[in-house]
Design an enzyme around this catalytic site. Sequence first.
Site, PDB file in Angstrom:
ATOM      1  N   GLN A  48      10.557  -0.429   4.610  1.00 12.38           N
ATOM      2  CA  GLN A  48      10.030   0.558   3.660  1.00 12.38           C
ATOM      3  C   GLN A  48      11.143   1.240   2.882  1.00 12.38           C
ATOM      4  OE1 GLN A  48      11.110   1.234   6.596  1.00 12.38           O
ATOM      5  NE2 GLN A  48      10.125   2.969   7.543  1.00 12.38           N
ATOM      6  N   ALA A 287      10.118  16.270  -0.622  1.00 13.85           N
ATOM      7  CA  ALA A 287       9.360  15.040  -0.374  1.00 13.85           C
ATOM      8  C   ALA A 287       8.346  15.199   0.750  1.00 13.85           C
ATOM      9  CB  ALA A 287      10.313  13.894  -0.042  1.00 13.85           C
ATOM     10  N   LYS A 288       7.214  14.498   0.587  1.00  8.89           N
ATOM     11  CA  LYS A 288       6.233  14.336   1.655  1.00  8.89           C
ATOM     12  C   LYS A 288       6.191  12.857   2.044  1.00  8.89           C
ATOM     13  CE  LYS A 288       3.212  17.721  -0.650  1.00  8.89           C
ATOM     14  NZ  LYS A 288       1.886  17.857  -1.306  1.00  8.89           N
ATOM     15  N   VAL A 290       4.728   9.185   2.140  1.00  6.87           N
ATOM     16  CA  VAL A 290       3.833   8.380   1.298  1.00  6.87           C
ATOM     17  C   VAL A 290       3.809   6.943   1.805  1.00  6.87           C
ATOM     18  CG1 VAL A 290       5.615   7.866  -0.421  1.00  6.87           C
ATOM     19  CG2 VAL A 290       3.209   7.770  -1.082  1.00  6.87           C
ATOM     20  N   GLU A 292       1.745   5.372   5.064  1.00  3.23           N
ATOM     21  CA  GLU A 292       0.459   4.846   5.528  1.00  3.23           C
ATOM     22  C   GLU A 292      -0.707   5.194   4.617  1.00  3.23           C
ATOM     23  OE1 GLU A 292       1.176   4.944  10.332  1.00  3.23           O
ATOM     24  OE2 GLU A 292       0.444   6.711   9.306  1.00  3.23           O
TER      25      GLU A 292
END
Lengths: 337, 163
Positions: A48, A287-288, A290, A292
């Site tokens: 990822q 940032a969060k 992102v 799943e």
Amino acid sequence: MAKKRGRGMAAVNYPTGMNLGGDPSQALVHATTTGSFIVTLSSVDLGQGLKTVMAQICAETLGVPTENVIIDTADTDTGPHCMGTFASRGTHRIGNAIIMAAKEAKSVMLEVAAEELEVDSGDLQTDGAGNIHVKGSPQKSISVFNTALAAHFKHGKTISGRGIFLQPRSYPEPETGKMTPATCYAHACTVAEVEVDTETGEVRVLSLKSAYEVGRALNPRMVEQQIIGGAWMGLSHALYETTEPYYPDRSHGPVDFNQYLMPGPGDLPEFENVVIERPAADGPYGAKGVGEMTANSPIPAIANAIFDAVGVRVDSLPITPEKVLRGIQALNARAPY
Amino acid sequence: MTKVAVQFTLNDEEQNEFVDSGSTLLAVLRGKLGLYSTKAGCHQGSCGACTVIIDGEPRLSCLTLAQRCTGRMITTIEGLTRDGALHPLQQAFMEGFAAQCGFCTPGMILAAKSLLDRNQSPSRDDVIDAISGNICRCTGYEPIIAAVLAAAEQMRAEMKKSA
């Protein structure tokens, strides 16, 4: 018999990380003698792009070029503790831990540079290109390279830092059940357009259009990668994948790629994505997670689009031609035409 | 087990090996020659990860007996880089973010190369057809299709320049 089109939408609020007895990750940062920075983690890059984004976060915090940061995820036995790369927690948890570690390392680096330049460390800043200079007078400067050499061989200092991000365990309030199971939430909405063949029950997804609110896209191309890859996976879950196509007889289950169905490159819909950035207060540079969530909203959006197209509400996955056809037949039996 | 002699050209170099009779090209590439970029996925010809190019055609090395390769020209992903310069396909995959975990990437690129060697101006459907035997779990295929089309365009531009 006809091909009928329908449109459906679905939204998702997705928590970043999890909370089962606390959710910690640690990071250690140290400089080599020549001013490269090693970030030691037990976290895993599954493809990822964790290593890339972690290097970006460390470089941004230190104020050095990204290529001068090496992410070492070699060994979970000897590395600092990490809960793992799951629950879309990597960027947020590990990123925050790296910021904390990098800040500590940076303060040592600036102390050494201050002694070398005979100035106050509070007056120094990094330029992002491998140099440290006095604020407002860039000519009074020393390279990160020379600072690291000086730290090791003159000052006897390690340019290093320790970082941890801990989301503490949250217990539900007995009266209300209220708790804080996660940190920030990312949001998304998908609109799916499908075409259903009323003779065969086959569904073709024509387009998946999504909007994502991800806090801040630290690496926009990788966010896009996650969204498209996830949309495909959502489509796959919605219409194709199952380990038990003829449940409850497990002996009929698929055992290889010939039997475990997934959409191929010829089954792709049109993808369109919009990313909205509203930085999260507790996220690394806003940032969060992102990861799943990208496979979530396409599934109910497709199910809703099928309902819109032919009036069939299928509530188990995958939505196979057989289920759609049975649904159409049931409708026709109720109201024959 | 009986050993048989095989001789083939691998990435422009002569290879002479004694291999177990019945061993696959995949087993020889990985086990004997140490070329691990050719991936071993399903071992039954359904995932495409082991794709190599044999005499210009994309072939599944897990279903190809090594001894049938005598006299043939084989290209693996290691053979695409020339003097440190990436092949336009490799460059396009990198710039187009067409790889995530990377397991399907060597097979994808070789399936695409075989297409571009035959067809310099492929349509989107040509690309889909060429990579339809290769499974990818991460990318959703879209970036891969875009990268192959971008590489084709780049290769046409280079050919025009050198003409």
